[in-house]
Design a protein around this motif. Structure first.
Motif, mmCIF file in Angstrom:
data_model
loop_
_atom_site.group_PDB
_atom_site.id
_atom_site.type_symbol
_atom_site.label_atom_id
_atom_site.label_comp_id
_atom_site.label_asym_id
_atom_site.label_seq_id
_atom_site.Cartn_x
_atom_site.Cartn_y
_atom_site.Cartn_z
ATOM 1 N N GLY A 136 0.812 -1.211 0.000
ATOM 2 C CA GLY A 136 0.000 0.000 0.000
ATOM 3 C C GLY A 136 0.843 1.258 0.000
ATOM 4 N N GLU A 178 2.210 1.740 -3.590
ATOM 5 C CA GLU A 178 1.166 2.238 -4.493
ATOM 6 C C GLU A 178 0.873 3.705 -4.210
ATOM 7 O OE1 GLU A 178 -2.083 -0.355 -3.852
ATOM 8 O OE2 GLU A 178 -1.255 -2.010 -5.053
ATOM 9 N N ASN A 179 0.858 4.078 -2.947
ATOM 10 C CA ASN A 179 0.616 5.467 -2.570
ATOM 11 C C ASN A 179 1.733 6.367 -3.087
ATOM 12 O OD1 ASN A 179 -0.370 7.770 -1.395
ATOM 13 N ND2 ASN A 179 -0.063 7.108 0.714
#
Length: 286
Positions: free
Chosen positions: A97, A100-101
């Motif tokens: 995550g 991806e951020n």
């Protein structure tokens, strides 16, 4: 249902929507005790969590508006969870995550920088050409944004990270019974607590906003409306009905109320469980 977490006998609300409902719909104020993410070292303005008085938390639970709970430890303190498959999966999902951020922020930052360069490209090129002419050099053709900024790198340390005020994936939880004394909720059955709850409930049912009165030497401050818009009208002192008050205490309470331009309420509970009030105010006070 509003969720109130109990930690060492204190009641906290971590969810923003619940904190807003408590104030706007149920006229419960509480106190913000958390640091702001951007200014963690100041204490002028505070944020979540919202800490509630025991009387506030019990009132919401009595009315069926909230549930009290505590979080139990998923693993014993000091236990090594590095070999736990579920823990490894959670770490991998968290890192995925974050990556991806970061990629999303990198793309948005590059697009924003390109837009700025497109706007300023001609001005930058004209300025450079003017300097070259002053040095009797031939003017090159206007530069393109790609020439001005061949590459863009956003350091991963500079990426924005969301700081959660509530756990995204709650762990094991256990409901706390507010009407049974326990280590988590020791107030149930205590005479002083029950008296304060009765008085708090009676004032709240009359439409008043009631907050802690410790800063003025009382038990509660009583407001005719939201404390953001009104000053408190009363300082409530909770006293057992059969308790004796010395003249010195009465004069001290009266002078306190006069100095802060508030009426002092001596609050008690009679044998029938009804709240009884006696007001103290100097006759010359308008």
């Amino acid at each position: 249902m509003i969720r109130i977490q109990i930690l060492e006998g204190k009641a906290f609300v971590w969810n923003y929507a619940d904190a807003r409902r408590i104030r706007e719909e149920h006229h419960i104020v509480g106190t913000l005790v958390g640091a702001l993410a951007r200014k963690p070292r100041q204490n002028v303005r505070l944020g979540l969590p919202l800490q509630l008085l025991p009387e506030e938390a019990q009132l919401l639970a009595e009315k069926g508006l909230a549930v009290l709970f505590k979080t139990t430890a998923s693993h014993p303190l000091g236990e090594d969870t590095s070999q736990d498959p579920s823990s490894s999966l959670e770490v991998a999902a968290y890192r995925k995550g974050l990556e991806e951020n970061y990629q999303e922020q990198l793309r948005l930052a590059a697009e924003q920088r390109k837009t700025v360069l497109d706007t300023l490209a001609q001005r930058i090129a004209d300025g450079r050409a003017k300097k070259r002419r002053q040095k009797e050099e031939g003017a090159d053709p206007p530069l393109k944004p790609a020439d001005l900024e061949p590459s863009f790198v956003l350091p991963q340390e500079s990426m924005m990270i969301q700081l959660l005020t509530e756990r995204a994936q709650p762990g094991q939880e256990e409901e706390v019974a507010w009407h049974v004394p326990s280590q988590d909720w020791p107030y149930a059955g205590q005479q002083d607590h029950e008296m304060r709850c009765c008085i708090f409930r009676n004032l709240w049912e009359q439409g008043y906003y009631v907050t802690s009165g410790s800063k003025f030497g009382g038990d509660f401050l009583v407001y005719p409306g939201d404390p953001m818009r009104f000053h408190a009208h009363y300082i409530a002192l909770c006293v057992p009905k059969d308790a004796s008050l010395s003249l010195h205490d009465i004069i001290s309470a009266g002078r306190l109320g006069t100095n802060v331009k508030k009426t002092v309420l001596l609050c008690s509970v009679d044998q029938d469980g009804a709240a009884v009030y006696t007001s103290l105010q100097w006759t010359g006070m308008q």
